[in-house]
Structures are given as C-alpha cells and as structure tokens.
Design a protein around this motif. Structure first.
Motif, short mmCIF file in Angstrom:
data_model
loop_
_atom_site.label_atom_id
_atom_site.label_comp_id
_atom_site.label_asym_id
_atom_site.label_seq_id
_atom_site.Cartn_x
_atom_site.Cartn_y
_atom_site.Cartn_z
N LEU A 1 24.14 48.12 11.85
CA LEU A 1 25.55 47.90 11.55
C LEU A 1 25.67 47.29 10.15
N SER A 2 26.32 48.01 9.27
CA SER A 2 26.36 47.59 7.87
C SER A 2 27.29 46.40 7.64
N HIS A 3 28.36 46.28 8.46
CA HIS A 3 29.27 45.13 8.35
C HIS A 3 30.17 45.11 9.57
N GLY A 4 31.09 44.14 9.62
CA GLY A 4 31.80 43.89 10.86
C GLY A 4 33.11 44.62 11.06
N HIS A 5 33.51 45.50 10.17
CA HIS A 5 34.81 46.15 10.29
C HIS A 5 34.82 47.19 11.41
N ALA A 6 36.00 47.36 12.01
CA ALA A 6 36.12 48.19 13.21
C ALA A 6 35.78 49.66 12.96
N ASP A 7 35.94 50.16 11.75
CA ASP A 7 35.63 51.57 11.49
C ASP A 7 34.13 51.84 11.45
N HIS A 8 33.33 50.78 11.54
CA HIS A 8 31.87 50.94 11.59
C HIS A 8 31.28 50.42 12.90
N VAL A 9 32.03 49.59 13.60
CA VAL A 9 31.53 48.94 14.82
C VAL A 9 32.27 49.44 16.07
N ALA B 1 28.85 39.23 10.98
CA ALA B 1 29.60 40.40 11.46
C ALA B 1 29.94 40.26 12.94
N MET B 2 29.01 39.69 13.70
CA MET B 2 29.23 39.51 15.13
C MET B 2 30.33 38.49 15.41
N ASN B 3 30.39 37.46 14.60
CA ASN B 3 31.27 36.32 14.88
C ASN B 3 32.55 36.28 14.05
N GLY B 4 32.67 37.16 13.07
CA GLY B 4 33.82 37.10 12.18
C GLY B 4 35.09 37.71 12.76
N SER B 5 36.21 37.30 12.20
CA SER B 5 37.52 37.85 12.57
C SER B 5 38.12 38.43 11.28
N PHE B 6 38.16 39.76 11.19
CA PHE B 6 38.43 40.44 9.93
C PHE B 6 39.84 41.05 9.93
N PHE B 7 40.50 40.94 8.78
CA PHE B 7 41.87 41.42 8.66
C PHE B 7 42.06 42.17 7.34
N SER B 8 42.99 43.09 7.37
CA SER B 8 43.42 43.79 6.17
C SER B 8 44.90 43.51 5.94
N LYS B 9 45.27 43.35 4.67
CA LYS B 9 46.68 43.18 4.31
C LYS B 9 47.22 44.44 3.63
N GLU C 1 36.09 43.70 19.22
CA GLU C 1 35.47 42.69 20.08
C GLU C 1 34.02 43.06 20.34
N TRP C 2 33.14 42.08 20.21
CA TRP C 2 31.71 42.33 20.37
C TRP C 2 31.43 42.74 21.81
N PRO C 3 30.76 43.87 22.04
CA PRO C 3 30.57 44.39 23.40
C PRO C 3 29.71 43.47 24.26
N THR C 4 30.05 43.36 25.52
CA THR C 4 29.24 42.56 26.45
C THR C 4 27.89 43.21 26.68
N ALA C 5 27.81 44.52 26.51
CA ALA C 5 26.53 45.22 26.69
C ALA C 5 25.52 44.88 25.61
N ALA C 6 26.00 44.29 24.50
CA ALA C 6 25.10 43.90 23.41
C ALA C 6 24.51 42.53 23.72
N ARG C 7 23.75 42.47 24.80
CA ARG C 7 23.15 41.20 25.22
C ARG C 7 22.15 40.71 24.17
N ARG D 1 29.66 38.41 3.10
CA ARG D 1 28.35 37.89 3.47
C ARG D 1 27.84 38.58 4.74
N HIS D 2 28.73 39.27 5.45
CA HIS D 2 28.35 39.98 6.68
C HIS D 2 27.87 41.40 6.40
#
Length: 287
Positions: A67-75, A96-104, A114-120, A181-182
């Motif tokens: 995963l290159s970064h935390g944005h929804a179009d990649h995750v 990337a796992m813990n961030g909350s990302f926004f676009s203006k 939201e980080w999947p629960t299956a990603a234990r 940094r993510h």
C-alpha cells in the motif's frame, strides 16, 4: 512464467476496452516475477476482481500487498481482497493505517477508508524505514534481486501543487496539510512503483539508491479542470526535460492522477520514454 516479470493494470481511471474492463478513480497494479506475485495498491473498490477475472487472474495467489499511502483510491479494495485472499501479507506505513485523510477539492470530504478487520496484526507489516522485504514462508524475492520498500523520501524538490488540497485531520474540526509521511515507494530489480508520487516524482527517484529502468505510477500532475492547484505547462515541461536529462534510459508509465493535458505536455518532451497505462494493460519488464 519462468524468469519473466509481468505488470498488469487492474484498477485505473482509464481503459482502451470499456466493454471488457471497468474503470474507477483508483489504482491497483499486479506484479508477477517467477512464482512471486505482488499487488501494488488495491484500487478504490472491489473492481479489481472484475478486471482480474477478465484476464483469467486469480488474486487468491497474491503473496503480498503493498500500500503506497492511506488514501481511499489506493486502499478501498483492501477489505474485499482480504476476504478473498488468506495468505498475503500487507506492507503499509503505520501512518497510513492510523491517519484520517481529507481533501478540500470542491468541498471538504473524507478520503479515508476504514482499516479492515481482516487485516489482523499477523498479516500486517508496518514499515517505518527503508528495508528489504520477503514473501511468505517458502518463497523469496532473491531471484529478482530483492524487493525494497522506500520510506525515507527527503523533499529536496517541490511536491505536486495538487497536494495543497490534501489534509490530515488532527482533532475536532482541526486539519493540517498532509506531509505524506504515510507514503511509501517500492523497488523491484529496476522497477520503481510510485503510487501517486505525492512526495514528488523527482524526490522518490532520488530516494532510490538503485538503478531504475522502469517507473510505474501516478505523478499527481492535475489538469486545471480538476483542481485550483496545479502545475503550469512550463513547469511540467521543465520537469520532463529534467527527467530526460537525468534518467535517459528509464521508461515512465503513468495515468491515474496524471491529467490528460499534463500527460501530453510531458509526452511532447519525453517521447517514447513516457507511456500511458490503463485497465487491462499487460506488459513485461526488461530482464
């Protein structure tokens, strides 16, 4: 597949065959080298499964997700992938796992999945520094010269203008500019995967200490109709000229967050060194 290394574009904004392949604002790339299979980002949804089926590709055989970064179009496709594939580990920045990302852009909206629960925890490989990585038990990346994750990307050169619309939420109604940094990049025996290159394509290239013959990913060069923050044509031409001068033997494949006008401006300078990618495209890397 013997020693050939194949790249397949499973999720992207564009395709040359819309009757066969679906598109979305997302990016997912399959990298196959010998008996090793990597999924580079997962797109914005489960669309990658439709396109993989069209190409007779079983994503259950993927060994590792990068995963290159935390944005929804990649995750965004990660949860669907993990519900289908039970063996792959996930390489990702903890930010990337813990961030909350926004676009203006247009209006303030979340671009966080939201980080999947299956990603234990046992399936996740948090990366905080440059390092070499291995596949699952019984497999190794050694045949291809190794797989390296680049986490340390100094910002010596400017970052894309489109980043000015991107933020990280730090509290109730509190947002800070995203410093990315993510963001991670991945290197595999001459191939450099940039994701969206939010850190800046030149910065990522300079952060890679190994020779690069192929660059794959978005360049985050937005067209004017997509954003009020974008590079002027002269700046894009200057970037293209620097790439040709500094990396004359490197081929660049881009689409996704690279606008059509920006691509044509780059292409006018870079010629055959610059190639488009799109859903359904498959090509082999140099050996």
């Amino acid at each position: 597949m013997q020693n050939k290394r194949r790249v397949t574009i499973l999720s992207d904004n564009r395709t040359k065959n819309p009757e066969r392949f679906q598109t979305e604002h997302g990016l997912a790339v399959l990298y196959e080298a010998g008996d090793i299979t990597l999924l580079l980002d997962t797109g914005a949804s489960d669309l990658l499964f439709h396109n993989a089926k069209e190409l007779d590709i079983d994503l259950g055989n993927v060994d590792l997700v990068f995963l290159s970064h935390g944005h929804a179009d990649h995750v965004g496709g990660l949860e669907a992938f993990l519900n289908h594939n039970y063996i792959a580990r996930i390489v990702v920045s903890p930010e990337a796992m813990n961030g909350s990302f926004f676009s203006k852009r247009d209006h303030l909206h979340s671009i966080t999945t939201e980080w999947p629960t299956a990603a234990r925890p046992g399936r996740t490989m948090p990366i905080t520094q440059n390092q070499k990585i291995l596949a699952r038990a019984g497999k190794s990346f050694e045949e291809g010269g190794g797989i390296y994750v680049i986490a340390d990307i100094p910002h010596k050169h400017p970052q894309p203008e489109g980043n000015h619309n991107l933020f990280v939420k730090t509290g109730d109604d509190q947002y800070e500019p995203d410093d990315f940094r993510h963001e991670l990049a991945l290197y595999a025996d001459g191939m450099l995967y940039t994701g969206c290159a939010h850190s800046g394509l030149e910065n990522i290239l300079e952060a890679c200490p190994w020779p690069v013959h192929t660059v794959i990913g978005g360049f985050h060069l937005l067209d004017p109709h997509l954003s009020d923050s974008y590079e002027q044509p002269e700046a894009i031409k200057a970037l293209a000229q620097r790439l040709v001068e500094r990396y004359p033997k490197t081929t660049f494949y881009t689409s996704h967050c690279t606008g059509d006008a920006a691509f044509q401006t780059l292409k006018a300078v870079m010629g055959e060194q610059l190639q488009p990618f799109y859903c359904g495209l498959q090509f082999y890397l140099p050996t």
